[in-house]
Design an enzyme around this catalytic site. Structure first.
Site, short mmCIF file in Angstrom:
data_model
loop_
_atom_site.label_atom_id
_atom_site.label_comp_id
_atom_site.label_asym_id
_atom_site.label_seq_id
_atom_site.Cartn_x
_atom_site.Cartn_y
_atom_site.Cartn_z
N LYS A 197 0.82 -1.21 0.00
CA LYS A 197 0.00 0.00 0.00
C LYS A 197 0.86 1.27 0.00
CE LYS A 197 -4.07 -2.09 2.25
NZ LYS A 197 -5.02 -1.99 3.40
N PHE A 223 -15.37 3.07 7.74
CA PHE A 223 -13.98 3.34 7.39
C PHE A 223 -13.76 3.48 5.89
CE2 PHE A 223 -14.45 -1.30 7.79
CZ PHE A 223 -13.97 -1.74 6.55
N ARG A 267 -1.67 -14.35 4.11
CA ARG A 267 -2.43 -13.63 5.15
C ARG A 267 -1.84 -13.85 6.54
NH1 ARG A 267 -7.09 -10.90 3.64
NH2 ARG A 267 -8.03 -11.14 5.69
N ARG A 271 2.26 -6.56 9.27
CA ARG A 271 1.49 -5.45 9.84
C ARG A 271 1.93 -5.10 11.25
NH1 ARG A 271 -4.17 -7.42 7.10
NH2 ARG A 271 -4.26 -5.88 5.44
N ASN A 307 -2.23 0.06 6.69
CA ASN A 307 -1.64 -1.14 7.28
C ASN A 307 -0.75 -1.90 6.30
OD1 ASN A 307 -3.71 -2.03 5.73
ND2 ASN A 307 -4.82 -3.09 7.34
N HIS A 363 -2.12 -5.54 1.40
CA HIS A 363 -3.41 -6.20 1.15
C HIS A 363 -3.10 -7.57 0.57
CE1 HIS A 363 -7.36 -7.14 -0.57
NE2 HIS A 363 -6.68 -7.58 -1.62
#
Ligand code: CDP
Ligand code: MG
Length: 138
Positions: free
Chosen positions: A12, A60, A88, A105, A115, A118
């Site tokens: 990100k 959010f 993940r 994270r 964070n 993704h």
């Protein structure tokens, strides 16, 4: 033998800006995940809203769209055995306060929205996301 899977992964904007993209990519490669496609993009609102369509209307959502479109990100397709679950697990929970020690994270997220990464959450999402981000991939 476990299934070979593909996952869409995003580094990100918050992570690209802090110049930790390479560190994060190394975590995946060091865990046996192979990069099969990669590009850098700055998203427009429409593309971002389609990617996060499942979250439209949540509290959010606006903050998420604002941050994901804030500057360039890196999109990639990673491949490996049980890639979706393994990636993940490497990423950790979306809220860094809940992400396990040593996860991406836990190490790098700024907050529950910015964070750092993704990843697709199931094979159906992975198919949809890969088609959206990398329509040229077969
Ligand atoms: O990214 P992940 O699949 O772990 O989480 P999600 O529940 O699908 O949410 C997508 C993204 O929305 C998260 O990664 C956060 O960036 C953001 N989010 C947020 O800002 N606040 C929340 N309470 C939940 C998610
Ligand atoms: Mg998700």
């Amino acid at each position: 033998m476990a299934d070979k899977q593909r996952s869409l992964v995003l580094i990100k904007p918050d992570a690209v800006r802090r110049e930790i993209a390479g560190t994060i990519i190394s975590v995946y490669e060091d865990n046996g995940l192979k990069i099969v496609a990669m590009k850098m993009m700055k998203l427009d609102r429409e593309f971002a809203e389609e990617h996060y369509a499942e979250h439209k209307g949540k509290s959010f959502f606006e903050n998420l769209i604002r941050t994901i479109t804030s500057s360039e990100l890196i999109a990639m397709v990673l491949e490996g055995e049980d890639a979706i679950e393994r990636i993940r697990a490497l990423n950790g929970k979306s809220d860094p306060a809940k992400a396990a020690e040593g996860t991406i994270r836990n190490r790098f997220a700024l907050n529950g929205t910015e964070n750092s990464v993704h990843a697709s959450d199931c094979p159906v999402s992975a198919e949809r996301e890969i088609a959206h981000w990398f329509p040229e991939l077969k």
